[in-house]
Design an enzyme around this catalytic site. Structure first.
Site, PDB file in Angstrom:
ATOM      1  N   LYS A   1      -6.948 -12.523  -8.857  1.00  0.00           N
ATOM      2  CA  LYS A   1      -8.032 -12.682  -8.132  1.00  0.00           C
ATOM      3  C   LYS A   1      -9.230 -11.590  -8.724  1.00  0.00           C
ATOM      4  O   LYS A   1      -8.957 -10.581  -9.175  1.00  0.00           O
ATOM      5  CB  LYS A   1      -7.656 -12.494  -6.628  1.00  0.00           C
ATOM      6  CG  LYS A   1      -8.607 -12.811  -5.699  1.00  0.00           C
ATOM      7  CD  LYS A   1      -8.051 -12.568  -4.187  1.00  0.00           C
ATOM      8  CE  LYS A   1      -9.261 -12.425  -3.293  1.00  0.00           C
ATOM      9  NZ  LYS A   1      -8.521 -11.544  -2.007  1.00  0.00           N
TER      10      LYS A   1
ATOM     11  N   LYS B   1     -13.076  -5.762  -6.863  1.00  0.00           N
ATOM     12  CA  LYS B   1     -13.787  -4.625  -7.254  1.00  0.00           C
ATOM     13  C   LYS B   1     -13.095  -3.354  -7.642  1.00  0.00           C
ATOM     14  O   LYS B   1     -13.506  -2.495  -8.378  1.00  0.00           O
ATOM     15  CB  LYS B   1     -14.683  -4.260  -6.075  1.00  0.00           C
ATOM     16  CG  LYS B   1     -13.966  -3.860  -4.819  1.00  0.00           C
ATOM     17  CD  LYS B   1     -14.907  -3.876  -3.521  1.00  0.00           C
ATOM     18  CE  LYS B   1     -13.744  -4.086  -2.407  1.00  0.00           C
ATOM     19  NZ  LYS B   1     -14.649  -4.445  -1.155  1.00  0.00           N
TER      20      LYS B   1
ATOM     21  N   LYS C   1       0.810  -1.309   0.013  1.00  0.00           N
ATOM     22  CA  LYS C   1      -0.028  -0.117  -0.139  1.00  0.00           C
ATOM     23  C   LYS C   1       0.806   1.275   0.195  1.00  0.00           C
ATOM     24  O   LYS C   1       0.398   2.216  -0.613  1.00  0.00           O
ATOM     25  CB  LYS C   1      -0.941   0.097   1.270  1.00  0.00           C
ATOM     26  CG  LYS C   1      -2.123  -0.889   1.085  1.00  0.00           C
ATOM     27  CD  LYS C   1      -3.256  -0.477   1.891  1.00  0.00           C
ATOM     28  CE  LYS C   1      -4.498  -1.426   1.469  1.00  0.00           C
ATOM     29  NZ  LYS C   1      -5.777  -1.135   2.462  1.00  0.00           N
TER      30      LYS C   1
END
Ligand code: TRP
Length: 343
Positions: free
Chosen positions: A208, A211, A126
């Site tokens: 994977k 969204k 991140k």
């Protein structure tokens, strides 16, 4: 310590295990989130003492638009009810409405080492994807997650593979605190669902389903309409070979078989038999219809709840009050052991 002898008089009936999990309010979950996690939460909630929360404090570790965040928190809260969690039987709440989470997180920060946080893979990922905002909250995110878990003395925590490292840290922090002050926290174990459903992208079945994928055709959202679901499944990437069976190099078909199996409870052998001699067209139609039926009740209940925001807020407030009662008990224990003076 004096040995405790269990007799018929003092024997306690086997305590029901406690389970806790949280979901971030970062957009509408996908079919992957549903089959991989949420559907299991519902099953687990029938079996365990359970608490489920919308982890909105975690969400602000990346910059959020306040209006959008407010909307998404209520959407995800409505979703928790829509998947069938019963707020009378389980604790269903919004994390930021229970102050003990932030309070315990602060205390646990002081029992967590810089080095432990610095090696968290999600933090490293991140800080690359949000290089302009590597804030301290992003860094100590796993400590807040540890607080979520430890406040409820959870025995089991259903998490996906990407959260296992964070759960390890929660165990380490709990063990460390218990080591210093005596048994305070239950040491939580990860709970891996029966069906390790890992749903892959419909457009690139080696990745994977996510969204945040820029291509909306790559995922089915839990609130997609039946028409959209059928369209997306029909355009899923497969292969040119044409047979419905599980095998190497057939990632697209394997993925659709996994989805179909989760929705119908059919085994792979049963699916192979059902589609022997048939083409991908028939197979995709069947998968699409199974997904539509699987998500239909969830979407219908969600739409019903979303029409009644006053009801949702009331359920959230009740959930927060119940959660606070449980969480405050642990927090007080911790504060006393640390040497704070309680009012
Ligand atoms: N970090 C988790 C995620 O992004 C969400 C989460 C927050 C969580 N607190 C938790 C999960 C406590 C399990 C237990 O998926």
């Amino acid at each position: 310590m004096e040995e405790k002898i269990i007799t018929a008089e003092n024997a306690q009936p086997e305590k029901r295990k406690k389970i806790l999990s949280c979901i971030q309010p970062s957009g509408i979950p996908t079919l992957g989130n549903y089959l991989g996690a949420l559907k299991n939460w519902k099953l687990l909630s029938d079996e365990f003492d359970s608490a489920f929360a919308v982890a909105d404090l975690h969400a602000i570790t990346v910059r959020q638009d306040p209006q959008k965040l407010r909307k998404q928190i209520m959407e995800v809260f409505a979703l928790l009810l829509a998947i069938g969690l019963d707020p009378e039987k389980n604790i269903v709440f919004i994390q930021s409405q229970v102050p003990a989470h932030a309070q315990l997180a602060w205390i646990l920060n002081c029992y967590t080492q810089f080095g432990e946080m610095a090696r968290m893979t999600q933090f490293k990922d991140k800080s690359q994807s949000h290089a302009d905002n590597i804030n301290v909250g992003l860094f100590s995110y796993p400590v807040l997650m540890a607080a979520d878990i430890l406040l409820y003395q959870a025995d089991l925590v259903p998490v996906g593979a990407d959260q296992k490292q964070h759960l390890e840290i929660a165990r380490d922090i709990a063990n460390r605190f218990n080591g210093i002050y005596g048994k305070t926290f239950t040491i939580p174990d990860p709970y891996i669902g029966k069906q390790g459903a890992r749903v892959m992208s419909l457009q690139d079945p080696t990745k994977k389903m996510s969204k945040s994928d820029p291509n909306p055709k790559s995922y089915v959202s839990v609130f997609d309409t039946p028409e959209t679901i059928m369209k997306k499944i029909r355009s899923a990437v497969t292969d040119s070979e044409g047979g419905v069976y599980y095998g190497d190099g057939k990632d697209g078909v394997n993925n659709l078989m996994g989805i179909y199996s989760c929705c119908t409870n059919l085994s792979y052998e049963q699916i192979e038999r059902e589609f022997a001699g048939k083409g991908y067209g028939d197979f995709k139609n069947a998968v699409g219809e199974a997904v539509v039926e699987e998500l239909r009740p969830v979407r219908e209940r969600y739409e019903m709840y979303m029409k009644d925001q006053a009801y949702l807020k009331e359920v959230a407030a009740k959930g927060a009050a119940t959660a606070s009662r449980v969480a405050d008990r642990t927090l007080s224990k911790v504060m006393k052991k640390c040497g704070f003076v309680l009012p």
